[in-house]
Design a protein around this motif. Sequence first.
Motif, PDB file in Angstrom:
ATOM      1  N   HIS A 243       0.844  -1.184   0.000  1.00  0.00           N
ATOM      2  CA  HIS A 243       0.000   0.000   0.000  1.00  0.00           C
ATOM      3  C   HIS A 243       0.891   1.250   0.000  1.00  0.00           C
ATOM      4  N   VAL A 244       0.403   2.300  -0.639  1.00  0.00           N
ATOM      5  CA  VAL A 244       1.230   3.498  -0.817  1.00  0.00           C
ATOM      6  C   VAL A 244       1.574   4.171   0.510  1.00  0.00           C
ATOM      7  N   ASP A 245       0.774   3.915   1.536  1.00  0.00           N
ATOM      8  CA  ASP A 245       1.020   4.587   2.812  1.00  0.00           C
ATOM      9  C   ASP A 245       1.968   3.804   3.725  1.00  0.00           C
ATOM     10  N   LEU A 246       2.496   2.669   3.234  1.00  0.00           N
ATOM     11  CA  LEU A 246       3.415   1.878   4.044  1.00  0.00           C
ATOM     12  C   LEU A 246       4.844   2.363   3.861  1.00  0.00           C
ATOM     13  N   SER A 247       5.596   2.430   4.952  1.00  0.00           N
ATOM     14  CA  SER A 247       7.008   2.772   4.878  1.00  0.00           C
ATOM     15  C   SER A 247       7.797   1.573   4.374  1.00  0.00           C
TER      16      SER A 247
END
Length: 341
Positions: A110-114
């Motif tokens: 997911h794009v919000d994962l570091s």
Amino acid sequence: MSQKRPATLKEIAAHAGVGTAAASVVLNGAKSGTRVSDEKRKAILRVAQELNYRPNGLARSLRTRRTGIVGYFSGYECIDPRNEYIAAVMGGMQSGCTELGLDLLLYTPHVDLSPESVVANLSNGRLDGLIVSARPEHPISALLAVDHLPVVALADPLPDIPSVVADSYHGGELQAQHLAERGHHRVLYVPADYPFLSVLDRYRGFRDEAAKLGLEVIDGQPVHGHHPEIGPSEARLHPDDFALFSRPDRPTAVVVWDDAPAYRIASQLSDAGLHIPQQVSVVGYNGCLPATEPRWRLSTVRAPWHHVGATAVRTLHRLIEGEDVPSITTLPVEMIAGATS
């Protein structure tokens, strides 16, 4: 309608007239001091088939510390099966997994994962190992190199990670040799719009060999590869490069970093009234056959991407088994003379 409850190991044992330990030894490969006769083994297997018993994968993985699943992670965003290169690599990985009895999982972060969260998800026990395609400067590359998860890089080599690649540099050399043998002296080279390591290697190979052979090379503007959504101006030659072909000293050949834009550029030049290959030759790279029949049989360097994918799986399996593997495995490429040169 109620869903059927799967039979349990205890029920299988009761129907077969044996203990649960014996059923577990036969059906799950459990390590036990319990000895099971051939007669009881046959009875257990017969009952398991009648009751449609399925071993508990989670319980088995806890016992063996293996899930039988390997993952594929791309640091190049979308994994698009319309891309012939991606299709060949994926087909190769699937073949390798089938050969070794493994399952293949595509991991989409997911794009919000570091990057740290992505690596934590990958190495949380759901995978036995991972195949990765990414550039060295991608944040995940350095993290995977020091993680406990067995990892193999595919197509583009990564530092400190065993890598399986095609001989891109030699592929560039083959392109230059092919054109020199056909009497070309002035060549337009059309690069990629993204700095893939393998693509940069094939450019260096072409440049170095062209210098040895006395070819004049004009560096063109980058073009996109496979994305179907790109506009016409991004898909073909830049206007400045296209204008070269209206000059008396126009290039007599175009080398393109990938087959997909090579097909488009050949059509662009042909539509402008230039005869392929009598007036201008076009050479691509990759050798992946398009889904639809092309206008020409393209001259190209064929890289064995299906074999690269399968070899990456085999190499990863050896790592999972604790074996030593080469730091880099390089597979050969070949020049295919088609109808465009």
